[in-house]
Design a protein around this motif. Structure first.
Motif, PDB file in Angstrom:
ATOM      1  N   ARG A 162       0.832  -1.214   0.000  1.00  0.00           N
ATOM      2  CA  ARG A 162       0.000   0.000   0.000  1.00  0.00           C
ATOM      3  C   ARG A 162       0.861   1.256   0.000  1.00  0.00           C
ATOM      4  N   GLY A 163       1.933   1.239   0.804  1.00  0.00           N
ATOM      5  CA  GLY A 163       2.810   2.398   0.861  1.00  0.00           C
ATOM      6  C   GLY A 163       3.473   2.687  -0.470  1.00  0.00           C
ATOM      7  N   CYS A 168      -4.375   0.304  -3.563  1.00  0.00           N
ATOM      8  CA  CYS A 168      -4.610   0.774  -2.187  1.00  0.00           C
ATOM      9  C   CYS A 168      -5.933   0.256  -1.640  1.00  0.00           C
ATOM     10  N   ASP A 169      -6.983   0.364  -2.449  1.00  0.00           N
ATOM     11  CA  ASP A 169      -8.313  -0.069  -2.000  1.00  0.00           C
ATOM     12  C   ASP A 169      -8.347  -1.564  -1.716  1.00  0.00           C
ATOM     13  N   GLU A 207       1.386   6.950  -6.791  1.00  0.00           N
ATOM     14  CA  GLU A 207       0.145   7.566  -7.289  1.00  0.00           C
ATOM     15  C   GLU A 207       0.297   9.011  -7.745  1.00  0.00           C
ATOM     16  N   THR A 212      -5.746  -3.580  -1.005  1.00  0.00           N
ATOM     17  CA  THR A 212      -4.957  -3.932   0.171  1.00  0.00           C
ATOM     18  C   THR A 212      -5.711  -3.577   1.451  1.00  0.00           C
ATOM     19  N   ASP A 213      -6.459  -2.478   1.429  1.00  0.00           N
ATOM     20  CA  ASP A 213      -7.301  -2.122   2.587  1.00  0.00           C
ATOM     21  C   ASP A 213      -8.361  -3.187   2.826  1.00  0.00           C
ATOM     22  N   ALA A 238       2.284   1.891  -3.436  1.00  0.00           N
ATOM     23  CA  ALA A 238       1.264   2.399  -4.358  1.00  0.00           C
ATOM     24  C   ALA A 238       0.956   3.868  -4.080  1.00  0.00           C
ATOM     25  N   GLN A 239       0.937   4.238  -2.799  1.00  0.00           N
ATOM     26  CA  GLN A 239       0.686   5.637  -2.441  1.00  0.00           C
ATOM     27  C   GLN A 239       1.811   6.556  -2.931  1.00  0.00           C
ATOM     28  N   ALA A 258      -3.205   2.449  -9.356  1.00  0.00           N
ATOM     29  CA  ALA A 258      -2.552   2.629  -8.053  1.00  0.00           C
ATOM     30  C   ALA A 258      -3.587   2.771  -6.946  1.00  0.00           C
ATOM     31  N   ARG A 259      -4.662   3.500  -7.215  1.00  0.00           N
ATOM     32  CA  ARG A 259      -5.743   3.647  -6.244  1.00  0.00           C
ATOM     33  C   ARG A 259      -6.422   2.306  -5.994  1.00  0.00           C
TER      34      ARG A 259
END
Length: 227
Positions: free
Chosen positions: A17-18, A39-40, A24, A42-43, A20-21, A35-36
């Motif tokens: 996630r890190g 993140c979504d 982004e 992995t959350d 990808a952030q 990339a978003r």
């Protein structure tokens, strides 16, 4: 083992996630959307692992005297704050019900999960209907404990009724198993968690069909004062 596995899964997820952030802001168009998405997703996996981790927690809950009507009133407030129009919530309580031997926060979680399921069922069945909370004292109910000849008394009955389309009969015997769900995109962990919490509190939960809708029936031990 489950807790260790959850820890080992969440560590690399945080790294993914890190990364990808960090990528982004430098991306555009479809690449930014991907990339978003990373993140979504992995959350979503992290939340799923968190829910599964609860099932490995075998610590006994802290039990205190609990007024079940105070619990249900809290659940009602939470439901009314976000319930869609067309769904009403009503209660029919036994005012003389004694205190439950339980855990307030866990009981709120149990009945909030059941009420949310009821609202989602009504919404899926047309969007209008009623959720009914009922309480009753059933002193004659004695139940066998699996694996022993012991019989216990669970006289406090709390039910959540709904007027939704009902649970398919073939799913009803397994409705409290993990990953069993009737909801599109559902994870099937909510009712499994309800069953675990109720079991840890010394009670049982049942699912029964009605002429219209479904009833979830929770039987709980009452607080016994020393003689």
């Amino acid at each position: 083992m489950a807790s260790m596995l959850a820890h080992e899964i969440k560590n690399p997820l945080a790294g993914i996630r890190g990364a990808a952030q960090l990528l982004e802001p430098a991306l555009a168009g479809e690449d930014c959307a991907l990339a978003r998405l990373i993140c979504d997703e992995t959350d979503r996996i992290r939340d799923l692992v968190d829910q599964m981790e609860v099932f490995s927690d075998e610590r006994p809950p802290e039990l205190t005297p609990v007024n079940i009507h105070v619990v249900l009133e809290r659940v009602k407030q939470l439901m009314l704050a976000g319930m869609p129009p067309g769904i009403s919530l009503r209660e029919d309580y036994d005012p003389s019900l004694p205190a439950v031997l339980g855990n307030r926060d866990q009981l709120v979680q149990v009945f909030l999960n059941l009420a949310k399921n009821a609202a989602e069922a009504i919404a899926a069945g047309g969007g209008t209907g009623e959720i009914l909370f009922t309480t009753a004292f059933r002193p004659g109910i004695r139940l066998s404990v699996p694996g022993t000849a012991e019989r216990i008394t669970l006289p406090l009955e709390v039910c959540v009724h709904d007027t939704g389309p009902g649970v398919p009969e073939e799913l009803r015997p397994n409705i409290f198993d993990p990953f069993i769900t009737t909801k599109p995109g559902g994870r099937g962990l909510g009712l499994a968690l309800v069953a675990k919490i109720v079991r840890d509190l010394g009670g049982i939960v049942e699912c029964a069909g009605r002429e219209r809708g479904t009833t979830f029936r929770v039987l709980l031990p009452m607080l016994r004062t020393p003689a």
